[in-house]
Design a protein around this motif. Structure first.
Motif, mmCIF file in Angstrom:
data_model
loop_
_atom_site.group_PDB
_atom_site.id
_atom_site.type_symbol
_atom_site.label_atom_id
_atom_site.label_comp_id
_atom_site.label_asym_id
_atom_site.label_seq_id
_atom_site.Cartn_x
_atom_site.Cartn_y
_atom_site.Cartn_z
ATOM 1 N N ASP A 71 -33.648 6.742 3.285
ATOM 2 C CA ASP A 71 -34.909 6.687 2.554
ATOM 3 C C ASP A 71 -36.100 7.025 3.452
ATOM 4 O O ASP A 71 -37.117 7.515 2.982
ATOM 5 C CB ASP A 71 -35.090 5.283 1.950
ATOM 6 C CG ASP A 71 -36.036 5.289 0.768
ATOM 7 O OD1 ASP A 71 -35.899 6.180 -0.104
ATOM 8 O OD2 ASP A 71 -36.917 4.411 0.709
ATOM 9 N N ILE A 86 -31.425 2.480 4.345
ATOM 10 C CA ILE A 86 -32.854 2.599 4.641
ATOM 11 C C ILE A 86 -33.121 3.860 5.463
ATOM 12 O O ILE A 86 -34.145 4.538 5.271
ATOM 13 C CB ILE A 86 -33.346 1.343 5.382
ATOM 14 C CG1 ILE A 86 -33.172 0.110 4.491
ATOM 15 C CG2 ILE A 86 -34.802 1.499 5.804
ATOM 16 C CD1 ILE A 86 -33.536 -1.204 5.164
ATOM 17 N N ASP A 108 -44.149 3.807 6.725
ATOM 18 C CA ASP A 108 -42.919 4.510 7.087
ATOM 19 C C ASP A 108 -42.925 5.041 8.515
ATOM 20 O O ASP A 108 -41.896 5.036 9.187
ATOM 21 C CB ASP A 108 -42.669 5.654 6.102
ATOM 22 C CG ASP A 108 -42.242 5.140 4.739
ATOM 23 O OD1 ASP A 108 -42.196 3.896 4.566
ATOM 24 O OD2 ASP A 108 -41.948 5.969 3.857
ATOM 25 N N ARG A 141 -36.760 -0.925 -2.520
ATOM 26 C CA ARG A 141 -36.956 -1.117 -1.081
ATOM 27 C C ARG A 141 -36.875 -2.601 -0.714
ATOM 28 O O ARG A 141 -36.234 -2.981 0.255
ATOM 29 C CB ARG A 141 -38.321 -0.565 -0.644
ATOM 30 C CG ARG A 141 -38.374 0.930 -0.483
ATOM 31 C CD ARG A 141 -39.664 1.359 0.207
ATOM 32 N NE ARG A 141 -39.599 2.765 0.596
ATOM 33 C CZ ARG A 141 -40.221 3.288 1.643
ATOM 34 N NH1 ARG A 141 -40.995 2.510 2.406
ATOM 35 N NH2 ARG A 141 -40.114 4.556 1.938
ATOM 36 N N TYR A 160 -41.171 -1.474 6.435
ATOM 37 C CA TYR A 160 -40.547 -0.637 5.397
ATOM 38 C C TYR A 160 -41.007 -1.072 4.014
ATOM 39 O O TYR A 160 -41.370 -0.233 3.173
ATOM 40 C CB TYR A 160 -39.026 -0.738 5.548
ATOM 41 C CG TYR A 160 -38.246 -0.013 4.495
ATOM 42 C CD1 TYR A 160 -38.310 1.372 4.355
ATOM 43 C CD2 TYR A 160 -37.403 -0.723 3.628
ATOM 44 C CE1 TYR A 160 -37.575 2.029 3.388
ATOM 45 C CE2 TYR A 160 -36.655 -0.078 2.665
ATOM 46 C CZ TYR A 160 -36.748 1.295 2.545
ATOM 47 O OH TYR A 160 -36.017 1.944 1.580
ATOM 48 N N LYS A 161 -41.011 -2.362 3.764
ATOM 49 C CA LYS A 161 -41.437 -2.864 2.452
ATOM 50 C C LYS A 161 -42.912 -2.573 2.196
ATOM 51 O O LYS A 161 -43.327 -2.371 1.052
ATOM 52 C CB LYS A 161 -41.167 -4.378 2.362
ATOM 53 C CG LYS A 161 -39.695 -4.726 2.256
ATOM 54 C CD LYS A 161 -39.449 -6.204 2.464
ATOM 55 C CE LYS A 161 -40.063 -7.062 1.389
ATOM 56 N NZ LYS A 161 -39.711 -8.495 1.582
#
Length: 387
Positions: free
Chosen positions: A229, A226, A176, A245, A171-172
């Motif tokens: 997002d 999260i 995605d 994030r 995620y970071k």
């Protein structure tokens, strides 16, 4: 997540149906008159028949005289640690919370609408001087059950930590698609042991709070922050910046490490395991089968399966005790678990499940009926193995 919005009509309808099936939870044994307390909950009050009780087995008979679904909690002296809880008590109905309590200071709390800190009062458990510990074969069976369940919790937290580390890294890094692919698989380890995580009080809101349950001024962190997002709404949403994030991802990983550390010293008694098993099915009834838990990703059936897994493991570990005390109840619960699993298996797809928004209303109703059928005998498990 234990807190629920009461504004979704489907939730209310399904919860009411489920609760109607849970009202026959009569204690299987005798907790002693002083160990039996009545609780009356409405929109503004949470009245107990006594402000103290002797240590040992306690039975709180909670009656909801309000207009909203409510919950009842026995909390530790810090007001955070959950000693026991009974959720999803529909208006007009009663349910029992059965647990074993040691001498000490506690708080009771009713949560009309199942949101917020609830209506709290101080509660004292005095030293009864009675030895309520199990003896002989029962003690050995309880110790074995607790040890087995402890190993299960340890394994699940280890897998949760490993997959959370991978998930937040993806995620970071802005990967995605890979993060979305791992989301439901990682979360299932949380969902399997959710009552254990909730018992710490402070971690659950930080790790599993849904947007619908946010209170004014509350910072939204954890899995569902999260989730939104990664599966953003088509309009009206501003994506998190890389720095944002990193902040929410790092917090989730820190909280997961804390959870893993705390569970290493947690003890698992028959009453806690049995209440946890029922709590997991309550989670299914009010969050997963309604599609509210994973409102952005629609991966609710992964959570559904994980809740059933966790409830079944606790039940299986307790079966040697239950078979001695109530063989008919043991058979009934086992049969209902099998029936519910068959219903859920119909919606498997590959290594997972179809998305919740692909289910028809008839399929949702069928799953809900299966949950209700299991919840009714499972609501008697704690009393059967404890009293």
């Amino acid at each position: 997540m234990s807190r629920r919005t009461s504004s979704v009509i489907l939730t209310a309808l399904l919860a009411s149906t489920a609760l109607a099936a849970c009202t026959s939870n009569e204690p299987a044994g005798n907790a002693g008159d002083q160990g039996k307390l009545s609780v009356t909950s409405d929109a503004k009050t949470c009245e107990l028949s006594a402000k103290e009780a002797p240590s040992g087995n306690l039975v709180f008979n909670v009656t909801n005289k309000g207009s909203q679904v409510t919950e009842f909690y026995l909390l530790g002296e810090d007001g955070l640690r959950i000693v026991g809880e009974v959720e999803n008590i529909a208006p007009g109905l009663s349910r029992d919370l059965v647990l074993k309590a040691a001498p000490g200071k506690y708080f009771t709390a009713c949560k009309p609408g199942m949101v917020g800190k609830g209506i709290r009062s101080a509660f004292t458990v005095t030293d009864s001087g009675n030895d309520t510990e199990l003896t002989g074969d029962d003690k050995a069976l309880a110790q074995t059950a607790g040890s087995q369940y402890g190993s299960y919790v340890k394994d699940q937290t280890e897998q949760l930590l490993t997959k959370t580390q991978s998930f937040v890294s993806l995620y970071k890094a802005g990967k995605d698609d890979q993060a979305r692919a791992l989301y439901a698989d990682a979360r299932r380890h949380w969902e399997r042991i959710e009552p254990v995580a909730e018992s710490f009080g402070d971690l659950d809101p930080k790790m599993d709070l849904r947007e619908a349950d946010l209170e004014p001024g509350q910072t939204w962190t954890g899995w569902h922050r999260i989730e939104k997002d990664l599966w953003p709404p088509k309009t009206g949403y501003t994506a998190l910046t890389p720095a944002q994030r990193a902040t929410v991802a790092d917090q989730l990983l820190t909280d997961t490490r804390t959870l893993s550390s705390r569970t290493r010293t947690t003890t698992h008694t028959p009453d806690k395991m049995a209440n946890g098993s029922k709590e997991l099915m309550d989670e299914v009834a009010t969050g997963k089968v309604t599609g509210e838990e994973e409102i952005w990703s629609h991966t609710d059936l992964w959570d559904f399966q994980a809740n059933v897994d966790g409830a079944r493991v606790a039940f299986e570990d307790l079966r040697p005790i239950l078979k001695k005390k109530d063989k008919a109840l043991d058979t009934s619960i086992a049969t209902k678990f099998t029936a519910l699993q068959k219903l859920l298996d119909q919606h498997k797809k590959g290594d997972g499940f179809v998305l919740y928004n692909e289910l028809t209303p008839a399929q949702v109703k069928e799953l809900s009926s299966g949950v209700n059928a299991l919840s009714e005998p499972l609501s008697k498990l704690t009393a059967a193995v404890t009293l």
